[in-house]
Design an enzyme around this catalytic site. Sequence first.
Site, PDB file in Angstrom:
ATOM      1  N   THR A  33      -6.606  -1.143   0.981  1.00  0.00           N
ATOM      2  CA  THR A  33      -5.939  -2.189   0.205  1.00  0.00           C
ATOM      3  C   THR A  33      -4.427  -2.013   0.314  1.00  0.00           C
ATOM      4  O   THR A  33      -3.945  -1.327   1.234  1.00  0.00           O
ATOM      5  CB  THR A  33      -6.430  -2.172  -1.266  1.00  0.00           C
ATOM      6  OG1 THR A  33      -5.944  -3.327  -1.941  1.00  0.00           O
ATOM      7  CG2 THR A  33      -5.967  -0.927  -2.007  1.00  0.00           C
ATOM      8  N   ASN A  34      -3.650  -2.634  -0.556  1.00  0.00           N
ATOM      9  CA  ASN A  34      -2.185  -2.497  -0.536  1.00  0.00           C
ATOM     10  C   ASN A  34      -1.660  -2.553  -1.969  1.00  0.00           C
ATOM     11  O   ASN A  34      -2.435  -2.681  -2.916  1.00  0.00           O
ATOM     12  CB  ASN A  34      -1.575  -3.600   0.346  1.00  0.00           C
ATOM     13  CG  ASN A  34      -1.948  -4.974  -0.161  1.00  0.00           C
ATOM     14  OD1 ASN A  34      -1.575  -5.375  -1.254  1.00  0.00           O
ATOM     15  ND2 ASN A  34      -2.730  -5.714   0.637  1.00  0.00           N
ATOM     16  N   HIS A  35      -0.344  -2.483  -2.122  1.00  0.00           N
ATOM     17  CA  HIS A  35       0.270  -2.337  -3.450  1.00  0.00           C
ATOM     18  C   HIS A  35       0.547  -3.652  -4.180  1.00  0.00           C
ATOM     19  O   HIS A  35       1.231  -3.644  -5.193  1.00  0.00           O
ATOM     20  CB  HIS A  35       1.592  -1.568  -3.332  1.00  0.00           C
ATOM     21  CG  HIS A  35       1.414  -0.122  -2.995  1.00  0.00           C
ATOM     22  ND1 HIS A  35       0.763   0.745  -3.833  1.00  0.00           N
ATOM     23  CD2 HIS A  35       1.770   0.592  -1.911  1.00  0.00           C
ATOM     24  CE1 HIS A  35       0.742   1.953  -3.282  1.00  0.00           C
ATOM     25  NE2 HIS A  35       1.346   1.875  -2.104  1.00  0.00           N
ATOM     26  N   SER A  36       0.045  -4.777  -3.676  1.00  0.00           N
ATOM     27  CA  SER A  36       0.319  -6.043  -4.363  1.00  0.00           C
ATOM     28  C   SER A  36      -0.198  -6.006  -5.801  1.00  0.00           C
ATOM     29  O   SER A  36      -1.333  -5.605  -6.054  1.00  0.00           O
ATOM     30  CB  SER A  36      -0.357  -7.194  -3.604  1.00  0.00           C
ATOM     31  OG  SER A  36      -0.317  -8.365  -4.378  1.00  0.00           O
ATOM     32  N   ALA A 100      -1.510 -10.853  -0.841  1.00  0.00           N
ATOM     33  CA  ALA A 100      -1.253  -9.893   0.238  1.00  0.00           C
ATOM     34  C   ALA A 100      -2.615  -9.556   0.853  1.00  0.00           C
ATOM     35  O   ALA A 100      -3.289  -8.616   0.432  1.00  0.00           O
ATOM     36  CB  ALA A 100      -0.562  -8.653  -0.304  1.00  0.00           C
TER      37      ALA A 100
END
Length: 226
Positions: A33-36, A100
């Site tokens: 995943t990512n930091h959005s 994102a």
Amino acid sequence: ESLLQPRADLRGKHFAITAGPTRESLDPVRYLTNHSSGKMGFALAAAARRAGAEVTLIAGPVNLPTPAGVKRVDVVDAREMQEAAERAADLCDVFIAAAAVADFRPERIAQEKIKKSDGSDRDTLALVKNPDIVAGIAARNERRPFTVGFAAETEKVLEHAAGKLSRKKLDMIIANDVSEADSGFNSERNRVTVLDPSGRTELPQSLKTALAEQLIGMIAAQAFSQ
Ligand code: CTP
Ligand code: CA
């Protein structure tokens, strides 16, 4: 000066907005995943709703309350987000891609927890590209909404954003420099430049809630002008 601008009247208009990260499973216990945080997309949904629009908010896994009066569709991975976005796009006048989306997902989801193999200190992960959700909607010949993207960049911000605007055939793109302190991912504030095929507008750094109001006004002016 945005405070003196009358709020757009979006009664009778339908907005669909994607927000947050996507989560791509690797096995029953792991994911990419990512930091959005989803804050920008949720703020846009709230602002469009306050202006009177019907709003469908397609949300990845985030920890945020649903804005009042907004229809929320929760999704986990990019393909689920695409399915929900395509369905919402059939009915909407404006599509805003604030999510994102993970660009790649693991080639397969293991049924059982992956074990580290003995005897090797290295491993590789096979990834496949996810569908480009906003580009698919912008490429429509029929039922094509006014389509807006975001570009979160760490360098050559305007150059990369302009490239995405034209490659994805968007009507507008909102560029932000996520390397800047207190702007972008996981922050309450953001500083963006709005690009469309006719030019660019730099907006001052502000709270995402205030910025959302201003962006919805700019989007409405473009989408619903004769
Ligand atoms: N986007 C999307 N589907 C994807 C990837 C991105 O809809 N699979 C949308 C995002 O929601 C955003 C815009 O495309 O509105 C730009 O996303 P970004 O990650 O900045 O661009 P990419 O095209 O993925 O290029 P890169 O990450 O390589 O810079
Ligand atoms: Ca990307």
